[in-house]
Design a protein around this motif. Structure first.
Motif, short mmCIF file in Angstrom:
data_model
loop_
_atom_site.label_atom_id
_atom_site.label_comp_id
_atom_site.label_asym_id
_atom_site.label_seq_id
_atom_site.Cartn_x
_atom_site.Cartn_y
_atom_site.Cartn_z
N ASP A 456 0.93 -1.29 -0.08
CA ASP A 456 -0.07 0.14 0.00
C ASP A 456 0.99 1.25 0.06
O ASP A 456 0.17 2.41 -0.18
CB ASP A 456 -0.88 0.14 1.31
N LEU A 457 2.35 1.50 0.16
CA LEU A 457 3.09 2.31 0.34
C LEU A 457 3.30 2.86 -1.17
O LEU A 457 2.88 2.37 -2.15
CB LEU A 457 4.48 2.01 0.98
N THR A 458 3.49 4.06 -1.38
CA THR A 458 3.58 4.74 -2.64
C THR A 458 5.04 4.33 -3.05
O THR A 458 5.70 3.70 -2.37
CB THR A 458 3.65 6.29 -2.34
N ASP A 459 5.16 4.36 -4.49
CA ASP A 459 6.72 4.04 -4.89
C ASP A 459 7.66 4.88 -4.35
O ASP A 459 8.88 4.45 -4.05
CB ASP A 459 6.70 4.34 -6.62
N ALA A 460 7.32 6.21 -4.00
CA ALA A 460 8.36 7.20 -3.24
C ALA A 460 8.88 6.68 -2.05
O ALA A 460 10.04 6.47 -1.64
CB ALA A 460 8.02 8.37 -3.06
N GLU A 461 7.96 5.79 -1.33
CA GLU A 461 8.12 5.26 0.01
C GLU A 461 8.86 4.08 -0.03
O GLU A 461 9.90 3.75 0.73
CB GLU A 461 7.00 5.32 0.94
N LYS A 462 8.51 3.46 -0.94
CA LYS A 462 9.11 2.05 -1.20
C LYS A 462 10.67 2.18 -1.55
O LYS A 462 11.48 1.13 -1.18
CB LYS A 462 8.65 1.27 -2.20
#
Length: 561
Positions: A456-462
């Motif tokens: 569920d995390l955004t790509d930026a967070e991953k």
């Protein structure tokens, strides 16, 4: 010189008697007993106030040898010559500074060279009675019962201090072990009540008593303004409110103030019967400031919370709009360079005609000049969101993940509290399958559910943990992010501004595949545009006296307007 290794001085021995008997090579010089007192000249104060007859409740009190003499109140003319701002009615305050014998020569000199040199009336307390140049240091433990001092485990450290002091040794040597540090903490809790009683007995006519520690810094112009709306004849106990169980107390490291009226009420019950009970409580308690609050409450005095008292140093403090116009009162865990920086800032500001200052002023002068887009070998202590990859931590105080738990596995009291706030459809779901979707922090989520939460995390967070560039991108992607910190597979984001500190890079490893670039270099960064936006949004600040008056009115405390 031969000294018994099992020497144990009597509680009735003075420092001179102990040293002369066991270490005759050492000579202590007391201040002359007949030295004339110099009156404090408060050129800005109300002269009628200095001529008041003391309340009759104090008539039977005989001041001790050092009452108002260590040091004597300093004339305002001398304060001005020292480059100190002359603060009206500052002689109405007595400042008590508490330290430990193992650290007094490390922490007190900077205080004596800066803040205390501009305080007209103060007393310094440590574990044992000492002299530091022309300054007298009182024992904070001399009035504790012998049955505790010479048998209780908390005082084993104290007995070692006395032994080394009698042998003329450097007491800071006891700082080198963790065991000594723990013992010093156990001993510290015994100091609060005796110091409180001592300052009142020494100077019973002072209007306000201020208590702080040697690793604290207080902004005196603001501190002395704060009690202006509180009648010192009434029982006031002012500080930063904390709770230990049901006890509301003022945190000792942040500083606190007790009025003369409160001291008189405490003095009425300060007798042998109560002291026996209080010392028992101290022996079983964690903290002296908690016991002090409990005792004050027993005397009929409750804490009143005041703003501006914080437990952080400049490096740790969180700068945001909410504190922008708040008057700065105190800092804790400050080192000598922090004290010097604050002192220089305060002296220049007040020397330029200002009479008070707020956190905005400190931010502009001491923090903002050091905020860069990136700073190598630095840790700005970001911690609100932490990214370390699919199997790492993703902590965020404000974020919760849904985790299915068996309704019957929850405690009945917890189920009752939850049930009353649920929507009808949530209740129906629980009744149907017995599963409650509980809001849970990342580190409490089951491993299989972490996999789902990761998705569920955004790509930026991953990708945030992969590099400095990715970490900054994650900060940009989160609207609340003001700063970030990146190092070797870690990315930390933060909602507020922290300065942080230098992080020694001598142990940084070098990845051979990265052309010699440090793989573990610690890099911090701040979102410059968001810092500017925060400053632009900030309100126009009122004067400190107006701010304090408004705060008192909002809280319904203090003297009526």
């Amino acid at each position: 010189m031969v000294i018994s290794r099992h020497y144990l001085p009597s509680v009735h021995d003075s420092a001179e008697e102990v040293v002369s008997h066991y270490a005759p090579d050492i000579h202590l010089q007391r201040p002359p007993q007949d030295e004339p007192q110099e009156a404090y000249e408060d050129t800005h104060g109300d002269s009628a106030a200095t001529d008041e007859e003391p309340p009759s409740v104090h008539d039977d009190l005989a001041p001790s040898t050092y009452a108002a003499k260590e040091p004597p109140p300093v004339a305002s003319s001398k304060l001005a010559l020292r480059g100190c701002p002359v603060i009206p009615k500052s002689a109405d305050f007595l400042v008590s500074m508490k330290t430990g014998a193992t650290e007094s020569f490390a922490k007190l000199p900077e205080q004596l060279l800066t803040t205390l040199r501009c305080v007209p009336n103060y007393m310094i307390f440590s574990d044992i009675e000492q002299e530091m140049g022309e300054y007298h240091i009182y024992s904070s433990l001399e009035d504790v019962s012998d049955s505790y001092k010479y048998s209780h485990r908390d005082f084993s450290f104290y007995r070692r201090l006395l032994d080394l002091y009698a042998k003329g040794q450097d007491l800071s040597l006891l700082q080198i072990t963790k065991q000594a540090e723990g013992s010093a903490w156990d001993l510290d809790k015994w100091k609060f009540l005796p110091i409180t009683h001592k300052v009142y007995k020494e100077q019973p006519h002072v209007k306000w008593y201020i208590f702080l520690e040697a690793d604290s810094y207080m902004a005196w112009p603001n501190v002395m303004e704060m009690p202006a709306l509180y009648d010192p004849e009434e029982p006031w106990y002012l500080g930063a409110t904390h709770f230990y169980g049901d006890v509301a107390f003022a945190h000792g490291g942040m500083g606190y103030m007790i009025s003369n009226g409160a001291m008189r009420m405490l003095d009425k019950i300060y007798d042998h019967k109560h002291i026996v009970e209080w010392e028992r409580r101290v022996s079983e308690s964690c903290c002296g400031d908690v016991v002090l609050a409990d005792v004050l409450q027993e005397a009929g005095i409750n804490i009143t919370g005041i703003p501006g008292l914080y437990g952080e140093s400049l490096a740790w403090f969180e700068w945001d709009e909410g504190k922008w116009c708040e008057p700065a009162l105190s800092w804790h865990h400050v080192r000598a360079h922090d004290v010097e920086a604050l002192w220089q800032f305060e002296t220049k500001l007040l020397g330029g005609g200002s009479s008070h200052y707020v956190y905005r002023d400190l931010f502009h002068k001491l923090i903002e000049p050091h905020l860069a887009a990136t700073r190598n070998d630095w840790d700005n202590m970001s911690s609100d969101r932490i990214y370390t990859g699919p199997t790492g931590r993703h902590g965020d105080e404000g974020r919760r993940y849904m985790q299915g738990v068996q309704w019957e596995d929850l405690e009945k009291e917890e189920r009752d509290d939850i049930w009353k706030d649920l929507e009808d459809d949530q209740k129906e779901a629980i009744e149907a399958d017995g599963i409650y979707q509980k809001e849970t922090r990342w580190d409490e989520v089951f491993e299989d559910e972490q996999v789902s939460a990761w998705a569920d995390l955004t790509d930026a967070e991953k990708e945030a943990h992969e590099s400095l560039r990715h970490c900054r991108a994650a900060c940009e992607d989160w609207d609340e992010c003001m700063q970030y910190w990146s190092m070797a597979g870690r990315c930390h984001l933060h909602r507020t501004i922290r300065l942080g500190h230098y992080l020694d890079s001598k142990h940084v490893t070098v990845d051979e595949d990265s052309s010699g670039a440090p793989a573990n270099r610690s890099v911090a960064g701040w979102m410059q545009d968001r810092v500017r936006d925060m400053k632009d949004r900030a309100e126009v600040c009122k004067s400190v006296p107006e701010w304090i008056k408004q705060h008192a009115e909002d809280e319904g405390v203090g003297r009526p307007s």
